[in-house]
Write an enzyme that holds these catalytic residues in place. Sequence first.
Site, mmCIF file in Angstrom:
data_model
loop_
_atom_site.group_PDB
_atom_site.id
_atom_site.type_symbol
_atom_site.label_atom_id
_atom_site.label_comp_id
_atom_site.label_asym_id
_atom_site.label_seq_id
_atom_site.Cartn_x
_atom_site.Cartn_y
_atom_site.Cartn_z
ATOM 1 N N ASP A 99 0.858 -1.188 0.000
ATOM 2 C CA ASP A 99 0.000 0.000 0.000
ATOM 3 C C ASP A 99 0.895 1.239 0.000
ATOM 4 O OD1 ASP A 99 -1.929 1.933 0.503
ATOM 5 O OD2 ASP A 99 -3.068 0.706 1.886
ATOM 6 N N GLY A 106 3.857 1.304 1.089
ATOM 7 C CA GLY A 106 5.232 0.845 0.868
ATOM 8 C C GLY A 106 6.108 0.942 2.115
HETATM 9 C C1 PRP Z 1 -0.669 -4.487 6.370
HETATM 10 C C2 PRP Z 1 -0.482 -5.489 5.250
HETATM 11 C C3 PRP Z 1 0.920 -5.226 4.771
HETATM 12 C C4 PRP Z 1 1.112 -3.754 5.054
HETATM 13 C C5 PRP Z 1 1.006 -2.987 3.770
HETATM 14 O O1 PRP Z 1 -0.144 -5.000 7.524
HETATM 15 O O2 PRP Z 1 -0.657 -6.799 5.740
HETATM 16 O O3 PRP Z 1 1.883 -5.972 5.491
HETATM 17 O O4 PRP Z 1 0.088 -3.365 5.958
HETATM 18 O O5 PRP Z 1 0.901 -1.605 3.990
HETATM 19 P P1 PRP Z 1 2.018 -0.545 3.656
HETATM 20 O O6 PRP Z 1 2.524 -0.837 2.257
HETATM 21 O O7 PRP Z 1 1.244 0.748 3.763
HETATM 22 O O8 PRP Z 1 3.102 -0.653 4.691
HETATM 23 P P2 PRP Z 1 -0.553 -4.487 8.996
HETATM 24 O O9 PRP Z 1 0.476 -3.520 9.462
HETATM 25 O O10 PRP Z 1 -1.974 -4.029 9.010
HETATM 26 O O11 PRP Z 1 -0.392 -5.813 9.852
HETATM 27 P P3 PRP Z 1 -1.065 -7.264 9.590
HETATM 28 O O12 PRP Z 1 -0.236 -7.920 8.496
HETATM 29 O O13 PRP Z 1 -0.929 -7.936 10.899
HETATM 30 O O14 PRP Z 1 -2.501 -7.064 9.154
#
Ligand code: PRP
Length: 185
Positions: A113, A115
Site C-alpha cells: 500500500d 510501501g
Molecule cells: C498491512 C499489510 C501489509 C502492510 C502494507 O499489515 O498486511 O503488510 O500493511 O501496507 P504498507 O505498504 O502501507 O506498509 P498491517 O500492518 O496491518 O499488519 P497485519 O499484516 O498484521 O494485518
Amino acid sequence: MHVESEILSRTGGRAIAEVSFDSDAIAARVAELGREITDHYPNGDLLVLGLLKGSFIFVSDLVRAIFRPHQVDFLVAASYGSGTSSSGNVRLLYDPETAIAGRHILLVEDIVDSGNTINRLVRLLRARGPASLEICALLHKRIAPDLALEPRFVGFDAPPKFLVGYGLDHAEDFRHLPFIASLKA
Ligand code: PRP
C-alpha cells in the site's frame, strides 16, 4: 446457501461493498505465481519469508504451488493498528532465527500500500547479506512513490479501496474470508 447470506454469515451481518477477487480467481493466480517462482529459481537455497499476519493464507497456498525445494519462515510486522491507513511506524514484532546470509530470500506480502512495510523490511533483510532478495505481493496498489524494491511477483493490481479477506483485516476482523472484498464506507 445463497451467496449473499453465506457472506453475511461469515461477516456476522456486516456488509461488504464488493468482492474484488473471488476464491477461484485467487486460486488461479496463486497457481501461476507458483509456476513463475519455480521457474525463477533454478538452483540455490530458497527461503520463503512470509510477513504476518496478513500473508498467512497466501503463504500457505503459495508454498504448495512452488515445485522446488524451499524452506518457510515468518516475520511479524504491524503498522496499521485498528485504522484504515498506515501509521508509518512499522513495528517488527517477531524476527526469525533462520539464517538469511547466502540464501535466496523471497519476502511474501499480502498487499503493498504505502510501501512503508516493504521499505523497512528490505533495508533490514539486505543488511543480512542474502544471495538475492525478491518480493512476492498478492496485491499491489501501485501508489508507493519510492519502493526500496519493486515486487518481482505480483498477483493483482489492487483497486484504491480498503480491502479485507484472504488474510487482510480491518481491526483484526475479516481475515478468514475466502475472497478479497472492499468494505462499505
Ligand atoms: C498491512 C499489510 C501489509 C502492510 C502494507 O499489515 O498486511 O503488510 O500493511 O501496507 P504498507 O505498504 O502501507 O506498509 P498491517 O500492518 O496491518 O499488519 P497485519 O499484516 O498484521 O494485518
